[in-house]
Design an enzyme around this catalytic site. Structure first.
Site, PDB file in Angstrom:
ATOM      1  N   ASP A  42       0.872  -1.182   0.000  1.00  0.00           N
ATOM      2  CA  ASP A  42       0.000   0.000   0.000  1.00  0.00           C
ATOM      3  C   ASP A  42       0.907   1.230   0.000  1.00  0.00           C
ATOM      4  O   ASP A  42       2.108   1.132   0.272  1.00  0.00           O
ATOM      5  CB  ASP A  42      -0.892   0.001   1.250  1.00  0.00           C
ATOM      6  N   SER A  43       0.320   2.377  -0.285  1.00  0.00           N
ATOM      7  CA  SER A  43       1.084   3.613  -0.246  1.00  0.00           C
ATOM      8  C   SER A  43       1.571   3.934   1.162  1.00  0.00           C
ATOM      9  O   SER A  43       2.497   4.715   1.332  1.00  0.00           O
ATOM     10  CB  SER A  43       0.207   4.759  -0.744  1.00  0.00           C
ATOM     11  N   CYS A  67      -3.783  -0.869  -1.994  1.00  0.00           N
ATOM     12  CA  CYS A  67      -4.037   0.557  -2.230  1.00  0.00           C
ATOM     13  C   CYS A  67      -5.006   0.723  -3.404  1.00  0.00           C
ATOM     14  O   CYS A  67      -4.757   0.209  -4.506  1.00  0.00           O
ATOM     15  CB  CYS A  67      -2.708   1.225  -2.547  1.00  0.00           C
ATOM     16  N   GLU A 114      -5.449   8.992   9.695  1.00  0.00           N
ATOM     17  CA  GLU A 114      -4.092   8.803  10.207  1.00  0.00           C
ATOM     18  C   GLU A 114      -3.916   9.509  11.549  1.00  0.00           C
ATOM     19  O   GLU A 114      -3.154   9.077  12.399  1.00  0.00           O
ATOM     20  CB  GLU A 114      -3.067   9.302   9.183  1.00  0.00           C
ATOM     21  N   HIS A 142      -8.436   3.936   3.769  1.00  0.00           N
ATOM     22  CA  HIS A 142      -8.673   4.597   5.052  1.00  0.00           C
ATOM     23  C   HIS A 142     -10.156   4.684   5.431  1.00  0.00           C
ATOM     24  O   HIS A 142     -10.479   4.901   6.589  1.00  0.00           O
ATOM     25  CB  HIS A 142      -8.106   6.018   5.010  1.00  0.00           C
TER      26      HIS A 142
HETATM   27  N1  DGL Z   1      -3.967   3.964   0.163  1.00  0.00           N
HETATM   28  C1  DGL Z   1      -4.564   5.009  -0.594  1.00  0.00           C
HETATM   29  C2  DGL Z   1      -5.800   4.471  -1.336  1.00  0.00           C
HETATM   30  O1  DGL Z   1      -6.386   3.495  -0.945  1.00  0.00           O
HETATM   31  C3  DGL Z   1      -4.952   6.192   0.264  1.00  0.00           C
HETATM   32  C4  DGL Z   1      -3.765   7.011   0.754  1.00  0.00           C
HETATM   33  C5  DGL Z   1      -2.988   7.673  -0.368  1.00  0.00           C
HETATM   34  O2  DGL Z   1      -3.438   8.654  -0.948  1.00  0.00           O
HETATM   35  O3  DGL Z   1      -1.902   7.168  -0.655  1.00  0.00           O
HETATM   36  O4  DGL Z   1      -6.159   5.017  -2.340  1.00  0.00           O
END
Ligand code: DGL
Length: 273
Positions: free
Chosen positions: A11-12, A74, A153, A189
């Site tokens: 994930d990011s 992500c 967060e 999130h």
């Molecule tokens: N993990 C990202 C998503 O699900 C959200 C956080 C980001 O912008 O990196 O799109």
């Protein structure tokens, strides 16, 4: 394929730990290696080319650890990078967009589906395309809800501030698409705001709106693929979880909130080396 190998998840940042939580609950014998690209988060505001490049870095890094399957937790990376990842990797690659779209189709009664996500996910049109291709006459509208990411967060999940933010964003969706009876939470999130989103949508739409968690939908897809390809881990022992991040700042506090259990050992890695 060796069933003993772990499943790689990236994930990011920390948000994908909500997907890991769901994977571990459903697949207790499987082991997971999680990579959170916390040094380069957020992906949701970056261009598609950058997100594809970061996703390839992450996938190559995980592949070098020895994994049997890759889960792109992500939504933004799933929206932009699945074709590039599938082209490069010889192991199965599962994103969250298609499973989320299919879950929405199962839930909708009137064929009107709303989607919320990052700017990147919404502007890519990936959910809109995946949903429209599933069946004729489905209608979709998507709305970016960027401020929900930093609020999650920060652990600011209840109270006036998140309610105001959610009401503003979902109000915009309602104004354009009051018919929606199903809403895809298309960002790692957003499941943390599930109760709040349920309350706000009920107030705005005047009835219950079915909420889809793409991470949970992807978990079902992973379980199905493991069975179909006979790649399941042998039963008997509990699976393990290794967590790696590209920047460790505040990871224990924030990560624990997303995983739902204490994050004990986290290592710091460089995926660009
Ligand atoms: N993990 C990202 C998503 O699900 C959200 C956080 C980001 O912008 O990196 O799109």
């Amino acid at each position: 394929m060796n069933g003993d190998l772990p499943i790689g998840v990236f994930d990011s940042g920390v948000g994908g730990l909500t997907v890991v939580r769901s994977l571990r609950e459903s697949l207790p014998h499987e082991s997971f290696i999680y990579l959170g690209d916390t040094a380069r988060v957020p992906y949701g505001t970056k261009s598609p080319a950058t997100v594809v490049r970061y996703s390839l870095n992450n996938a190559r890094f995980l592949l070098a650890q020895g994994i049997k399957m890759l889960v792109v937790a992500c939504n933004t990376a799933s929206a932009h990078a699945i074709p590039a990842l599938q082209k490069e990797l010889s192991i199965p690659v599962v994103g969250v967009v298609e499973p989320g779209a299919r879950a929405a189709l199962s839930a909708t009664r009137n064929g009107c589906i709303g989607v919320i996500g990052t700017y990147g996910t919404v502007e890519s049109g990936a959910y809109q395309k995946a949903i429209s291709e599933l069946r004729d006459k489905l209608r979709v509208a998507a709305e970016p809800c960027p401020l929900l990411v930093p609020l999650a967060e920060e652990g600011w999940l209840t109270g006036d501030v998140p309610r105001l933010v959610a009401t503003e964003y979902l109000g915009r969706l309602h104004a354009r698409f009051p018919e929606a009876d199903t809403l895809v939470m298309g960002c790692t999130h957003y499941p943390l705001f599930r109760e709040l989103i349920a309350e706000v949508t009920t107030d705005l739409f005047g009835r219950e709106v079915a909420l889809i968690d793409s991470g949970i939908a992807a978990t079902a897809e992973v379980a199905h693929l493991l069975r179909r390809r006979e790649m399941e881990a042998p039963g008997g022992v509990s699976g393990t979880l290794r967590v790696m991040v590209t920047d460790k700042s505040r990871i224990d506090i924030v990560g624990t909130r997303f995983l739902g259990e204490a994050l004990t050992e986290v290592s710091s890695v460089d995926v660009t080396a």
